[in-house]
Design an enzyme around this catalytic site. Structure first.
Site, PDB file in Angstrom:
ATOM      1  N   ASP A  93       0.851  -1.189   0.000  1.00  0.00           N
ATOM      2  CA  ASP A  93       0.000   0.000   0.000  1.00  0.00           C
ATOM      3  C   ASP A  93       0.894   1.248   0.000  1.00  0.00           C
ATOM      4  O   ASP A  93       1.896   1.312   0.718  1.00  0.00           O
ATOM      5  CB  ASP A  93      -0.914   0.001   1.233  1.00  0.00           C
ATOM      6  CG  ASP A  93      -2.058   0.983   1.091  1.00  0.00           C
ATOM      7  OD1 ASP A  93      -3.214   0.549   0.959  1.00  0.00           O
ATOM      8  OD2 ASP A  93      -1.790   2.211   1.096  1.00  0.00           O
ATOM      9  N   ILE A  94       0.498   2.228  -0.810  1.00  0.00           N
ATOM     10  CA  ILE A  94       1.297   3.439  -0.975  1.00  0.00           C
ATOM     11  C   ILE A  94       1.267   4.318   0.287  1.00  0.00           C
ATOM     12  O   ILE A  94       2.161   5.135   0.502  1.00  0.00           O
ATOM     13  CB  ILE A  94       0.798   4.218  -2.219  1.00  0.00           C
ATOM     14  CG1 ILE A  94       1.872   5.104  -2.799  1.00  0.00           C
ATOM     15  CG2 ILE A  94      -0.459   5.000  -1.924  1.00  0.00           C
ATOM     16  CD1 ILE A  94       1.528   5.684  -4.160  1.00  0.00           C
TER      17      ILE A  94
ATOM     18  N   ASN B 173     -12.921  -3.115   2.227  1.00  0.00           N
ATOM     19  CA  ASN B 173     -13.887  -2.026   2.255  1.00  0.00           C
ATOM     20  C   ASN B 173     -14.739  -2.144   0.997  1.00  0.00           C
ATOM     21  O   ASN B 173     -14.213  -2.347  -0.107  1.00  0.00           O
ATOM     22  CB  ASN B 173     -13.172  -0.671   2.269  1.00  0.00           C
ATOM     23  CG  ASN B 173     -12.429  -0.441   3.569  1.00  0.00           C
ATOM     24  OD1 ASN B 173     -12.952  -0.752   4.642  1.00  0.00           O
ATOM     25  ND2 ASN B 173     -11.219   0.084   3.496  1.00  0.00           N
TER      26      ASN B 173
ATOM     27  N   GLY C  14     -15.898   3.644   3.413  1.00  0.00           N
ATOM     28  CA  GLY C  14     -14.742   4.511   3.192  1.00  0.00           C
ATOM     29  C   GLY C  14     -13.859   4.043   2.056  1.00  0.00           C
ATOM     30  O   GLY C  14     -12.725   4.506   1.914  1.00  0.00           O
ATOM     31  N   GLN C  15     -14.365   3.134   1.216  1.00  0.00           N
ATOM     32  CA  GLN C  15     -13.565   2.638   0.091  1.00  0.00           C
ATOM     33  C   GLN C  15     -13.147   3.801  -0.806  1.00  0.00           C
ATOM     34  O   GLN C  15     -13.976   4.606  -1.229  1.00  0.00           O
ATOM     35  CB  GLN C  15     -14.388   1.623  -0.729  1.00  0.00           C
ATOM     36  CG  GLN C  15     -13.597   1.009  -1.870  1.00  0.00           C
ATOM     37  CD  GLN C  15     -14.404  -0.043  -2.646  1.00  0.00           C
ATOM     38  OE1 GLN C  15     -15.604  -0.210  -2.405  1.00  0.00           O
ATOM     39  NE2 GLN C  15     -13.755  -0.724  -3.548  1.00  0.00           N
TER      40      GLN C  15
ATOM     41  N   HIS D 248     -10.328  -4.980  -3.517  1.00  0.00           N
ATOM     42  CA  HIS D 248      -8.992  -5.324  -3.015  1.00  0.00           C
ATOM     43  C   HIS D 248      -9.110  -5.727  -1.553  1.00  0.00           C
ATOM     44  O   HIS D 248     -10.010  -5.282  -0.841  1.00  0.00           O
ATOM     45  CB  HIS D 248      -8.007  -4.157  -3.174  1.00  0.00           C
ATOM     46  CG  HIS D 248      -8.521  -2.868  -2.613  1.00  0.00           C
ATOM     47  ND1 HIS D 248      -9.430  -2.081  -3.291  1.00  0.00           N
ATOM     48  CD2 HIS D 248      -8.285  -2.241  -1.435  1.00  0.00           C
ATOM     49  CE1 HIS D 248      -9.719  -1.025  -2.557  1.00  0.00           C
ATOM     50  NE2 HIS D 248      -9.042  -1.090  -1.420  1.00  0.00           N
ATOM     51  N   LEU D 249      -8.169  -6.549  -1.145  1.00  0.00           N
ATOM     52  CA  LEU D 249      -8.117  -7.045   0.233  1.00  0.00           C
ATOM     53  C   LEU D 249      -6.879  -6.444   0.888  1.00  0.00           C
ATOM     54  O   LEU D 249      -5.768  -6.565   0.358  1.00  0.00           O
ATOM     55  CB  LEU D 249      -8.021  -8.574   0.175  1.00  0.00           C
ATOM     56  CG  LEU D 249      -7.833  -9.368   1.462  1.00  0.00           C
ATOM     57  CD1 LEU D 249      -8.996  -9.161   2.418  1.00  0.00           C
ATOM     58  CD2 LEU D 249      -7.702 -10.865   1.117  1.00  0.00           C
ATOM     59  N   HIS D 250      -7.078  -5.763   2.026  1.00  0.00           N
ATOM     60  CA  HIS D 250      -5.942  -5.222   2.782  1.00  0.00           C
ATOM     61  C   HIS D 250      -5.384  -6.306   3.689  1.00  0.00           C
ATOM     62  O   HIS D 250      -6.145  -7.005   4.372  1.00  0.00           O
ATOM     63  CB  HIS D 250      -6.391  -4.066   3.684  1.00  0.00           C
ATOM     64  CG  HIS D 250      -6.892  -2.862   2.962  1.00  0.00           C
ATOM     65  ND1 HIS D 250      -6.125  -1.736   2.767  1.00  0.00           N
ATOM     66  CD2 HIS D 250      -8.093  -2.601   2.384  1.00  0.00           C
ATOM     67  CE1 HIS D 250      -6.831  -0.826   2.120  1.00  0.00           C
ATOM     68  NE2 HIS D 250      -8.032  -1.324   1.877  1.00  0.00           N
TER      69      HIS D 250
HETATM   70  P1  AMP Z   1      -9.718   1.496   0.223  1.00  0.00           P
HETATM   71  O1  AMP Z   1      -9.996   2.651   1.116  1.00  0.00           O
HETATM   72  O2  AMP Z   1     -10.124   0.181   0.821  1.00  0.00           O
HETATM   73  O3  AMP Z   1     -10.296   1.711  -1.174  1.00  0.00           O
HETATM   74  O4  AMP Z   1      -8.147   1.408   0.081  1.00  0.00           O
HETATM   75  C1  AMP Z   1      -7.436   1.874  -1.024  1.00  0.00           C
HETATM   76  C2  AMP Z   1      -5.988   1.767  -0.661  1.00  0.00           C
HETATM   77  O5  AMP Z   1      -5.229   1.853  -1.855  1.00  0.00           O
HETATM   78  C3  AMP Z   1      -5.506   2.876   0.274  1.00  0.00           C
HETATM   79  O6  AMP Z   1      -4.967   2.268   1.464  1.00  0.00           O
HETATM   80  C4  AMP Z   1      -4.439   3.598  -0.554  1.00  0.00           C
HETATM   81  O7  AMP Z   1      -3.333   4.021   0.238  1.00  0.00           O
HETATM   82  C5  AMP Z   1      -4.042   2.544  -1.554  1.00  0.00           C
HETATM   83  N1  AMP Z   1      -3.507   3.030  -2.819  1.00  0.00           N
HETATM   84  C6  AMP Z   1      -4.041   3.983  -3.621  1.00  0.00           C
HETATM   85  N2  AMP Z   1      -3.283   4.147  -4.736  1.00  0.00           N
HETATM   86  C7  AMP Z   1      -2.264   3.245  -4.628  1.00  0.00           C
HETATM   87  C8  AMP Z   1      -1.144   2.919  -5.448  1.00  0.00           C
HETATM   88  N3  AMP Z   1      -0.907   3.543  -6.602  1.00  0.00           N
HETATM   89  N4  AMP Z   1      -0.300   1.958  -5.024  1.00  0.00           N
HETATM   90  C9  AMP Z   1      -0.513   1.321  -3.842  1.00  0.00           C
HETATM   91  N5  AMP Z   1      -1.550   1.585  -3.036  1.00  0.00           N
HETATM   92  C10 AMP Z   1      -2.414   2.536  -3.411  1.00  0.00           C
END
Ligand code: AMP
Ligand code: ZN
Length: 112
Positions: free
Chosen positions: A30-31, A86, A92-93, A99-101
């Site tokens: 995650d960025i 999410n 809050g997505q 995607h799975l965190h």
């Molecule tokens: P969500 O809130 O579940 O949609 O999470 C989206 C996640 O994607 C967040 O934790 C962001 O930090 C992450 N994210 C967004 N853009 C990128 C990217 N280019 N590379 C890696 N992670 C990202």
């Protein structure tokens, strides 16, 4: 979807180190990490809503399978980790591509 960041990463059109990839999904860092280890398990296919699909168990099964195996391979199975999805506005997505965190590396606070 052309401008979806996770689709662009999947296709290699935006640079991001894929830590793991199979036919169904890939794993990146995650960025903006919320824990010392914060990975994202992302299907190559642009999936917006799980409720649009009948084969939800297969989709989620493939993602959780990749996450659990990856966690085992990098040696965090014993310490533990959190897996979170999410889904939709109230969650809050931020990125509208399923995607799975995977969060780990410290004791995580309870869900509040
Ligand atoms: P969500 O809130 O579940 O949609 O999470 C989206 C996640 O994607 C967040 O934790 C962001 O930090 C992450 N994210 C967004 N853009 C990128 C990217 N280019 N590379 C890696 N992670 C990202
Ligand atoms: Zn996408």
């Amino acid at each position: 979807m052309n401008d979806c960041i996770f689709c662009l990463i999947s296709k290699g059109e935006v640079n991001s180190k894929k830590l793991f990839s199979n036919d169904f999904c890939f794993v990146i860092e995650d960025i903006a990490p919320k824990a010392p280890l914060h990975l994202l398990i992302i299907p190559h296919k642009h999936i917006l809503r799980l409720s649009d699909f009948e084969d939800v168990a297969i989709i989620l099964g493939s993602m959780f399978d990749a996450a659990v195996n990856y966690a085992k391979n990098i040696g965090i199975a014993d310490d533990g980790y959190r897996l979170v999805i999410n889904q939709g506005e109230n969650s809050g997505q931020e990125v509208p591509h399923l995607h799975l965190h995977l969060l780990s590396g410290r004791k995580l606070l309870g869900m509040g």
